[in-house]
Design a protein around this motif. Structure first.
Motif, PDB file in Angstrom:
ATOM      1  N   ASN A   1      54.710  30.461  32.981  1.00  0.00           N
ATOM      2  CA  ASN A   1      53.388  31.078  32.667  1.00  0.00           C
ATOM      3  C   ASN A   1      52.881  31.672  31.383  1.00  0.00           C
ATOM      4  O   ASN A   1      53.879  31.503  30.735  1.00  0.00           O
ATOM      5  N   ILE A   2      51.726  31.805  31.356  1.00  0.00           N
ATOM      6  CA  ILE A   2      51.273  32.358  30.044  1.00  0.00           C
ATOM      7  C   ILE A   2      51.961  33.615  29.434  1.00  0.00           C
ATOM      8  O   ILE A   2      52.219  33.429  28.276  1.00  0.00           O
ATOM      9  N   ASP A   3      52.164  34.571  30.393  1.00  0.00           N
ATOM     10  CA  ASP A   3      52.776  35.759  29.836  1.00  0.00           C
ATOM     11  C   ASP A   3      54.325  35.432  29.410  1.00  0.00           C
ATOM     12  O   ASP A   3      54.663  35.870  28.326  1.00  0.00           O
ATOM     13  N   GLU A   4      54.857  34.621  30.200  1.00  0.00           N
ATOM     14  CA  GLU A   4      56.241  34.275  29.723  1.00  0.00           C
ATOM     15  C   GLU A   4      56.294  33.382  28.241  1.00  0.00           C
ATOM     16  O   GLU A   4      57.058  33.793  27.519  1.00  0.00           O
TER      17      GLU A   4
ATOM     18  N   LEU B   1      54.237  33.856  26.108  1.00  0.00           N
ATOM     19  CA  LEU B   1      53.857  34.811  24.943  1.00  0.00           C
ATOM     20  C   LEU B   1      55.121  35.500  24.635  1.00  0.00           C
ATOM     21  O   LEU B   1      55.357  35.717  23.360  1.00  0.00           O
ATOM     22  N   LYS B   2      55.795  35.985  25.567  1.00  0.00           N
ATOM     23  CA  LYS B   2      56.963  36.518  25.175  1.00  0.00           C
ATOM     24  C   LYS B   2      58.020  35.759  24.674  1.00  0.00           C
ATOM     25  O   LYS B   2      58.808  36.234  23.733  1.00  0.00           O
TER      26      LYS B   2
ATOM     27  N   ASP C   1      56.825  35.063  20.832  1.00  0.00           N
ATOM     28  CA  ASP C   1      57.280  36.259  20.161  1.00  0.00           C
ATOM     29  C   ASP C   1      58.766  36.381  19.797  1.00  0.00           C
ATOM     30  O   ASP C   1      59.344  36.725  18.809  1.00  0.00           O
TER      31      ASP C   1
END
Length: 128
Positions: free
Chosen positions: A30-33, A35-36, A39
């Motif tokens: 997913n998008i949060d994953e 992004l993580k 980073d």
């Protein structure tokens, strides 16, 4: 009869990436994953998605690559047999091998044997 079992993540070090290689499939993220992970890799989100991700319907999946064991997740290192993003891997990878069909309430002796063959981290604690 159901079985009580646990998962020993330390087995990941010696397994050789069974959860990362084999038949073609999807490694949903997913998008949060994403992004993580971008980073963690110290690259921009745009560069990350353009380099490592494909769209599957309304979802996102990591790309695959050819491996000595068939297909592999783009983040699997064939040389070391390890995940390059293990510390920030997505939920699908964290949950392996306990996906649909392998829910705790459905585990019987045959299923536990299948799970163990998929993943050496699965440990049977006791029958109940």
């Amino acid at each position: 009869m159901a079985f009580d079992f646990s998962f020993d993540g330390s087995e990941c070090v010696t397994c050789g990436g069974k959860c990362c290689t084999g038949e073609s499939g999807y490694i949903f993220v997913n998008i949060d994953e994403m992004l993580k992970i971008s980073d963690f890799l110290n690259i921009s989100f745009d560069k990350f998605t353009q380099t490592y991700v494909k769209k599957v319907g309304y979802r996102f999946s990591f790309l695959e690559k050819k491996s000595t064991d068939g297909n592999a997740c783009v983040f699997f290192d064939d040389e070391t047999k390890k995940c390059l993003i293990y510390e920030v891997r997505p939920k699908q990878c964290i949950d392996f091998p306990f996906w649909e069909g392998y829910k705790r309430e459905n585990i019987d002796e045959k299923t536990l044997k299948e799970l163990y063959e998929l993943c050496k981290g699965v440990k049977c604690l006791k029958k109940f």
